[in-house]
Motif scaffolding. Structure first.
Motif, PDB file in Angstrom:
ATOM      1  N   HIS A 115       4.072  -7.032   4.515  1.00 48.73           N
ATOM      2  CA  HIS A 115       3.300  -5.947   3.926  1.00 48.73           C
ATOM      3  C   HIS A 115       4.184  -4.705   3.901  1.00 48.73           C
ATOM      4  O   HIS A 115       4.662  -4.266   4.942  1.00 48.73           O
TER       5      HIS A 115
ATOM      6  N   THR B 136       0.878  -1.161   0.000  1.00 46.28           N
ATOM      7  CA  THR B 136       0.000   0.000   0.000  1.00 46.28           C
ATOM      8  C   THR B 136       0.924   1.221   0.000  1.00 46.28           C
ATOM      9  O   THR B 136       2.145   1.091  -0.086  1.00 46.28           O
TER      10      THR B 136
ATOM     11  N   LYS C  94      -4.116  -0.932  -2.910  1.00 41.60           N
ATOM     12  CA  LYS C  94      -3.415  -2.102  -2.399  1.00 41.60           C
ATOM     13  C   LYS C  94      -3.165  -3.075  -3.540  1.00 41.60           C
ATOM     14  O   LYS C  94      -4.096  -3.418  -4.276  1.00 41.60           O
TER      15      LYS C  94
END
Length: 263
Positions: free
Chosen positions: A127, A48, A152
């Motif tokens: 992530h 992201t 995302k």
């Protein structure tokens, strides 16, 4: 004959058991457990972005680099990491290549980023919450905004050596005093990460420092401790030790930056 036959059977069973155990070990090994090793190849993750579209994500950050992330050699190409990347601050300074291929706006070319922040709200183990600038760099020319609008995306990443072409930087914490010293360590080439720090005053023995938070390390100073101070930094990945001789002068002061020629 019975004994010989029994012995041969036992040997066969033993070898079979060993091979099965080895096979099971290989099957059960999680390939992501090698994700943080240099040269481990690309693995899957998600990405992201945060902050302004062309910015550095954060001017604070859980590694303590502050506004430095906007300037060379980072140039805002930085990322916050989930728990599996940030590693309670031990992941600060590590470098990764990231790339994307699944979105039509993805260029497929890798971009190198440095971990400078934590993403506590990222649920996945791996992530990358990239700066707006770094996220845009994953896109084809002229399609950065289109990719950022996706929000995302799936990416591939691999740990790589950091190559800063400059010496290690020590930034003295504002709360440091004659009896307490803390500093942020930046720009460690190679592994990028920090596993141990040793402070060597000019008039006493070595002092083992402790991680305070992020890339900030601290130590109590006995009365009368004097500089200049040599600092030994040992990385985690390769356990390489870099010695920054007399990098912190005798007249050091809080808030100052001290550059070493060593790296």
């Amino acid at each position: 004959m019975f004994t010989s036959h029994f012995s041969s059977s036992l040997t066969f069973l033993t070898l079979t058991t060993i091979l099965l155990l080895q096979a099971n070990y290989c099957i059960c090994t999680n390939p992501n457990s090698f994700n943080a090793s240099l040269g481990g190849g690309f693995s899957s993750a998600v990405a992201t972005w945060y902050g302004s579209p062309e910015g550095a994500g954060s001017t604070g950050g859980a590694c303590g680099f502050g506004v430095d992330v906007q300037n060379p050699p980072y140039n805002s190409l930085v990322s916050a990491g989930s728990n599996g990347i940030y590693l309670n601050g031990k992941g600060c300074g590590a470098c990764y290549q990231v790339k994307c291929t699944e979105n039509s706006a993805c260029s497929g070319f890798p971009v190198t980023v440095t971990i400078t922040d934590q993403c506590p709200g990222c649920p996945e183990a791996y992530h990358f919450d990239l700066s707006g600038k770094a996220f845009g760099y994953l896109a084809k020319r002229g399609q950065a905004d289109q990719l950022r609008n996706a929000g995302k995306i799936n990416i591939q990443y691999q740990r790589v050596a950091c190559n800063y072409k400059t010496g290690i930087l020590f930034k003295i914490d504002a709360g440091s005093t004659a009896n307490y010293m803390a500093f942020v360590i930046e720009l460690v080439s190679g592994d990028g990460d920090i596993g141990a720090v040793e402070l060597l005053p000019s008039n006493t023995g070595a002092i083992n420092m402790q991680q305070s938070w992020g890339a900030t390390w601290k130590a109590d100073l006995p009365n009368g401790t004097k500089g200049p101070f040599t600092v030994k930094v040992t990385t985690i990945e390769s356990r390489r030790t870099i010695t920054a001789t007399n990098v912190i002068p005798a007249n050091w002061s809080p808030g100052q930056y001290y550059h070493s020629g060593a790296n």
